[in-house]
Enzyme design. Structure first.
Site, PDB file in Angstrom:
ATOM      1  N   THR A   1      21.631 -29.573  66.727  1.00 57.14           N
ATOM      2  CA  THR A   1      22.628 -28.696  66.110  1.00 57.14           C
ATOM      3  C   THR A   1      22.414 -28.540  64.598  1.00 57.14           C
ATOM      4  OG1 THR A   1      24.054 -30.632  66.195  1.00 57.14           O
ATOM      5  CG2 THR A   1      24.525 -28.875  67.755  1.00 57.14           C
ATOM      6  N   GLY A   2      21.397 -29.192  64.070  1.00 52.61           N
ATOM      7  CA  GLY A   2      21.070 -28.972  62.662  1.00 52.61           C
ATOM      8  C   GLY A   2      21.450 -30.118  61.730  1.00 52.61           C
ATOM      9  N   LYS A   3      21.613 -31.317  62.268  1.00 53.42           N
ATOM     10  CA  LYS A   3      22.013 -32.447  61.419  1.00 53.42           C
ATOM     11  C   LYS A   3      20.909 -32.783  60.410  1.00 53.42           C
ATOM     12  CE  LYS A   3      22.983 -34.972  65.096  1.00 53.42           C
ATOM     13  NZ  LYS A   3      22.812 -33.941  66.143  1.00 53.42           N
TER      14      LYS A   3
ATOM     15  N   HIS B   1      22.857 -19.730  99.887  1.00 55.35           N
ATOM     16  CA  HIS B   1      23.448 -20.680  98.936  1.00 55.35           C
ATOM     17  C   HIS B   1      23.806 -19.977  97.611  1.00 55.35           C
ATOM     18  CE1 HIS B   1      23.663 -24.858  97.193  1.00 55.35           C
ATOM     19  NE2 HIS B   1      23.534 -24.142  96.092  1.00 55.35           N
ATOM     20  N   GLU B   2      22.834 -19.253  97.069  1.00 55.70           N
ATOM     21  CA  GLU B   2      23.075 -18.598  95.765  1.00 55.70           C
ATOM     22  C   GLU B   2      24.135 -17.498  95.902  1.00 55.70           C
ATOM     23  OE1 GLU B   2      22.072 -20.020  93.213  1.00 55.70           O
ATOM     24  OE2 GLU B   2      20.628 -21.312  94.226  1.00 55.70           O
TER      25      GLU B   2
ATOM     26  N   HIS C   1      27.570 -18.956  95.661  1.00 56.09           N
ATOM     27  CA  HIS C   1      28.014 -19.139  94.262  1.00 56.09           C
ATOM     28  C   HIS C   1      28.450 -17.796  93.672  1.00 56.09           C
ATOM     29  CE1 HIS C   1      26.689 -23.250  93.765  1.00 56.09           C
ATOM     30  NE2 HIS C   1      25.422 -22.982  93.995  1.00 56.09           N
TER      31      HIS C   1
END
Ligand code: ATP
Length: 501
Positions: free
Chosen positions: A119-121, A341-342, A345
């Site tokens: 995240t840019g630390k 299956h998809e 969803h």
């Protein structure tokens, strides 16, 4: 290691010279050449390292040897406005020395940056050095971990010594020491087997206590972790790391600005819409966004195009999210099962949240044999019970479809169940179940299991009932999927509406 080599050489050279002299050879020219070579080697080495010694006692640090950390400023970091503002305010303590002395303010010794990976630390720590005109030294927690007791502690000492020397050499008044993954050395001390880590942490605490406000250069330690809850309380008490700054995943505006930064050196076609990319990359970290642009450029190169297009960017999002397309060949029977299956969803997703399906695909990517890409919702920070239940139903949709069409499930639902369980934990932890407001750790396992089962069974029933009403959609979409391999969100919605009406 280097030290040993040097010592062995220093021992061998005089012996060699004595031997050559004994043999009656005139060795003066050889000595002169040797001296010249050594001087040249030293000059080159000093120029390369900018006069600095390795950050961690000779072992080059992962990020510490960055040749130009001071060129990074806060403008080159996208989003993170809150973190940047808090950080700058804390850093002003290093800059406005007279003012804080006048008011008797105790300057900050340590700033802790917490948040998910990428995240840019590290970028923020480097930009801090630029902002305060400080020298920058860094090391990662894992570099201090050694089998030998005392090595970690001595590396901490070296790190501080090096920062002070570097500042003196460069004539700077401030030095920033960045310790990434501080949880590796700063975990809670609970006795037992952790003597080496304890010594390293104790040394860090001692060095921090030894930082004096009147001292020059002024040292500030910036540390980063993804697991703040693991840290020893001694590290977090006032006078040590008492400023904690959250560096969170970017929101849509943040994602736009990070994408803009990383698109600067890439040729984009005029019709590329970065806002769409920012929308579709909900939940991505800065590092993932950088990767999206990089992968898009690679796709452009593969297709011999000299500009990045929206299609390259869409493919790159899939790649970063799901992994590279694999050429794993599934047999026809398996392919049909994956398709059901998809579609399970996708149908649940579209029914509970209209317009949410962006694509259904049977192309294997990463470990998945197929996938549904969802249009990300607007950035949310609060979720209601019914929203989470809908999400659980979407996760269960694949297994429910397999049960309807095959009478049994396959191993393909494992990840879906993990996701569903995570959401159930969120419900329990937020006091949104029959258990009431509870601390999950304190609920007896059996009771927790019963509640989990009750929630999942009820939602599985609801999901199957819902899908039962859409059997014709399965059949029609299956034909398209089996021939085309992908089904766009628009195509899917049209089919759903036609059959439902
Ligand atoms: P970790 O916790 O894994 O060490 P981190 O939070 O320190 O990760 P960085 O090393 O700072 O993350 O970022 C990794 C890369 O991601 C950067 O080099 C940069 O390319 C990109 N990046 C991350 N965040 C941002 C941002 N806010 N703006 C621009 N680029 C970013």
């Amino acid at each position: 290691m280097l030290k040993w080599k040097t010592e062995i050489l220093l021992g061998i050279i005089p012996v060699l010279l004595l031997f050559v002299a004994f043999m009656g050879v005139d060795y003066l020219p050889i000595v002169m050449i040797g001296v010249l070579l050594i001087v040249a080697w030293f000059v080159v080495r000093m120029q390369r390292s900018g006069g600095a010694i390795g950050a961690t006692g000779g072992s080059s640090s992962r990020k510490g040897t960055n040749p130009k950390p001071s060129f990074l400023d806060f403008n080159q970091i996208g989003g993170q406005d809150q973190a940047k503002a808090e950080l700058m305010e804390a850093l002003d303590f290093l800059i406005k020395k007279e003012q804080i002395a006048k008011l008797g303010i105790r300057p900050i010794k340590g700033i802790l940056l917490t948040g998910p990976p990428g995240t840019g630390k590290t970028l923020l720590a480097k930009a801090s050095a630029h902002y305060t005109n400080a020298v920058f030294s860094s090391a990662s927690g894992s570099e201090f971990v050694e089998m030998y007791v005392g090595v970690g502690a001595s590396r901490i000492r070296d790190l501080f010594k090096e920062a002070r020397m570097k500042a003196q050499k460069e004539n700077k008044q401030n030095a920033i020491i960045f310790i990434d993954e501080i949880d590796v050395i700063g975990g809670k001390r609970e006795g037992g087997q952790q003597r080496e880590y304890d010594q390293t942490l104790n040394q860090l605490l001692t060095e921090m206590d030894g930082i004096h406000t009147t001292e020059e250069p002024r040292i500030l330690i910036v540390a980063a972790t993804n697991r703040k809850e693991m840290l020893d309380s001694a590290l977090l008490r006032p006078g040590r790391f008492d400023r904690h700054i959250e560096v969170d995943l970017p929101d849509k505006k943040g994602r736009m600005s990070i994408l803009d930064i990383h698109a600067r050196n890439k040729p984009l076609r005029g019709d590329v819409n970065m806002e769409i990319i920012a929308e579709q990359t909900f939940g991505f970290s800065g590092a993932q966004l950088e990767s999206v642009l990089n992968e898009a450029a690679i796709y452009a190169m593969r297709t011999n195009e000299d500009r990045l297009t929206q299609k390259h960017l869409a493919l790159a999002i899939d790649k970063v999210m799901m992994g590279e397309k694999t050429d794993r060949e599934t047999n026809q029977e398996e392919k049909v099962r994956v398709a059901y299956h998809e579609l399970g969803h996708a149908i649940v997703a579209e029914v509970v949240r209209e317009g949410s399906v962006s694509q259904v695909s049977l192309c294997p990517r990463g470990k998945a044999l197929g996938y549904v890409r969802h249009n990300p919702p607007a950035d949310h920070y609060l979720y209601t019970k019914s929203y989470i239940e809908d999400q659980i139903m979407i996760a269960l949709g694949g297994a429910a479809a397999e049960e309807i069409f095959y009478g049994a499930r396959s191993t393909g639902s494992r990840n879906d169940f993990e996701k569903a369980m995570e959401l159930v934990r969120m419900l329990v932890g937020s006091g949104l179940t029959n258990l009431g407001i509870v601390d999950i750790e304190m609920v007896p396992k059996k009771e927790l299991m019963n509640e989990n089962n009750a929630i999942l069974n009820a939602l599985m029933q609801r999901t199957k009932q819902l899908l039962d009403n859409y059997k014709p959609v399965f059949e029609q979409s299956l034909d398209v999927l089996m021939t085309e391999e992908t089904l766009s969100g628009e195509q899917f919605r049209i089919m759903l509406k036609q059959i439902a009406s």
